[in-house]
Design an enzyme around this catalytic site. Sequence first.
Site, PDB file in Angstrom:
ATOM      1  N   SER B 128       0.812  -1.218   0.000  1.00  0.00           N
ATOM      2  CA  SER B 128       0.000   0.000   0.000  1.00  0.00           C
ATOM      3  C   SER B 128       0.842   1.263   0.000  1.00  0.00           C
ATOM      4  O   SER B 128       1.977   1.281   0.487  1.00  0.00           O
ATOM      5  CB  SER B 128      -0.897   0.023   1.245  1.00  0.00           C
ATOM      6  N   SER B 164       3.220  -4.352   6.888  1.00  0.00           N
ATOM      7  CA  SER B 164       3.151  -5.200   8.078  1.00  0.00           C
ATOM      8  C   SER B 164       4.511  -5.822   8.381  1.00  0.00           C
ATOM      9  O   SER B 164       5.252  -6.178   7.489  1.00  0.00           O
ATOM     10  CB  SER B 164       2.071  -6.276   7.922  1.00  0.00           C
ATOM     11  N   GLU B 247      -2.218 -15.120  -0.594  1.00  0.00           N
ATOM     12  CA  GLU B 247      -2.630 -14.525   0.666  1.00  0.00           C
ATOM     13  C   GLU B 247      -4.107 -14.774   0.935  1.00  0.00           C
ATOM     14  O   GLU B 247      -4.508 -15.140   2.036  1.00  0.00           O
ATOM     15  CB  GLU B 247      -2.345 -13.017   0.641  1.00  0.00           C
ATOM     16  N   ASN B 371     -12.954  -6.466   2.748  1.00  0.00           N
ATOM     17  CA  ASN B 371     -14.089  -7.343   2.424  1.00  0.00           C
ATOM     18  C   ASN B 371     -15.038  -6.705   1.410  1.00  0.00           C
ATOM     19  O   ASN B 371     -15.765  -7.425   0.722  1.00  0.00           O
ATOM     20  CB  ASN B 371     -14.811  -7.764   3.704  1.00  0.00           C
ATOM     21  N   GLU B 372     -15.007  -5.373   1.309  1.00  0.00           N
ATOM     22  CA  GLU B 372     -15.792  -4.742   0.243  1.00  0.00           C
ATOM     23  C   GLU B 372     -15.239  -5.156  -1.122  1.00  0.00           C
ATOM     24  O   GLU B 372     -15.999  -5.491  -2.042  1.00  0.00           O
ATOM     25  CB  GLU B 372     -15.754  -3.208   0.375  1.00  0.00           C
TER      26      GLU B 372
END
Lengths: 310, 391
Positions: B128, B164, B247, B371-372
Amino acid sequence: MEFLLNEDRLALAETVRDYLAGTHGPDVLRRLDAGDNRDPAIWQGLVNMGLTGLLVPEEFGGLGLGFVDAALIARECGRACLAEPLVDTAFVAVPWLLSQGDTAQMAAIVSGTAKPSVAHRINPWVSDGDGAALDSIDPLRNLTRPVGTSSSDPLLLDLGALMSAAQLVGLAEAMLDQSAAYAKIRTQFGQPIGAFQAVKHQLATAAVAIEFAKPVVWRAAQALSDGLVSAPVHISHAKVAASDAAIQMAETAIQVHGAMGYTYEVDLHFWMKRSWALSGAWGSRAFHLKRIDDAVIGGGLEIGPDQTFA
Amino acid sequence: MDLVYTSEQQDFRAEVRAWMDAHVPKEPLDTLECRVGFDEHVVWERTLASGNWGMVTWPEAYGGRGLDLIQWLIFEEEYFRAGGPNRANQNGIFLLGPTIMEFGTPEQKARFLTPMAKGETMWAQAWSEPGAGSDMAAISSKAVRANDSGGDHYVISGQKTWSSRAAFADWGFGIFRTEDGSKRHKGLSFILFDLNSPGITRRPIRQLHGDTGFAELFFDEVRVPVENRIAGEGEGWKVAMATAGFERGLMLRSPGRFQATAKRLVELYREHEAEASPAAREAVMTAWMQAQAYAYNTYAVAAKIMAGGSIGAEASLNKIFWSELDRAMHRTAMQLLGAAAELRRFDDGRMNQWLEGYIFSLSGPIYAGSNEIQRNITAERLLDLPRVGAG
């Protein structure tokens, strides 16, 4: 360990799916609903495919297949919203009668002349029985109050619940397909409503519930085949998961169809009404949750990561 | 359909159980999201590696055991049964490792996979950017090719975020724009970089509970050798999509983790049974049912893959299901705990794993493709609804 529906099984189920898609479409449901709910030619077609004898041992002229095969065919009966009581007779009554050592009617069931359905204390009505007709929201069930005595054998209830769960999976899948198809053709604001995320996300959420109900049903069928002591818990799990998925799907389907979904004109209502009926049949949601409760919280069943197939 | 383990599989389970019972730390490690805890988890990675349990699904040639997917599931079940810690090397095991195996050169495999398997290098992911979250093709960080006395290399400039493990890891991987002026999915390359390279500044992001699991990464003319690029120049999107597939797919969250949580939830419910309402009881049963359903589904997908099939957009259904299950289970536990729910440590000194788990579970529906996005993928690829908004 191989959680796989093999190709022979799927091929048989696909044959049945294609046959019902070609001969038992919504036009047939409408014709039956306008008439007296049954057509001997449909039953004869199922007999000709050998489906009434699916679970009947070969020595009585049947195919001698197992519960996973029957569950896969029951799913197709749900998908087609089949009016005939094939599941009640061939996948519930037959194995129960066999478990009682009662083989008297087997040959007649295979040939299609006998259509027994057995009532249970918890599921007191049967389709196409001899007694007085009952007024179900789903007239094609042909629900009747049985004349004879009913059983309270847990195996009978398990068979009915398992096969209802399998039909509910097929019903839910059909409603998902109908709703996605409708969302592609119905336009508003200059585009198909299926392009709106508010519609997409509802359908995707229902698709998740269906996807994760399916393996629970197959697992329950295999547990019954394997004679696991825990099979009743897994059947209850299957019934709850499949009912919840079907009811969620039905509610999503009518929402996606909008006001059209509330009409008799659109086909959806046949599948919704069957879903409502089968969700309550062969043990309510509360009944099956109680059995799961006794096992999982009560401690009758080993649980945890190493107990997946306990 | 055969739902009985073979005797070899049962023996394997016994072998894993014996090792885990002997080696899993008796006390839970500190959280991965602080320096001390991260280092404890690295020690655990090396302990796993010493028993050759680090990368069990990797081929033996790369330091794994070459386990099939059923053995992997058994391993995971026993890992979570024993209460094994979270994996500091999650990104390496399940994301980068398979990517290098699929797209890397023999030299890259030797250089990166072997130390990863030994637990020597911990990996961070860097997808990101501030302007590219769910819309990952909007990334703008650049890697400009240059060839001078220092060799053929890229010069990276830009910023990554929500990276992360980056606060404490050794190496990172991500995609960068290698073609000047390119748009969207084109002109991107997949590049590995040493997080200690000159020009990289890590700024740990303080999370809502105060810990630092991920970080922002600032690249100021960072030199990276061309040999650190995986697959061809401009093929970064294809590689990244394959990585994202790993993933979202089978291996990111094994069912054992959720079954262990469901079991702990049942135990927690029993402790609170006297004062709990029937509504809580149903939520607890739902936790068990859904964790089991997730396990069956995973076994079914594993069997399908072993029979030569593959996992496609169904991976989106998986990700929606487990992430929302995890959140619901922890929410139920928080409700059962009542006044104790807010305590980071209970008054007997034990970590409140339910609180930590609940907070972590809130990230599940967001990371690895929100989840969208997963619902869009489900609707568009599985239900064939019209695509909108995608470039």
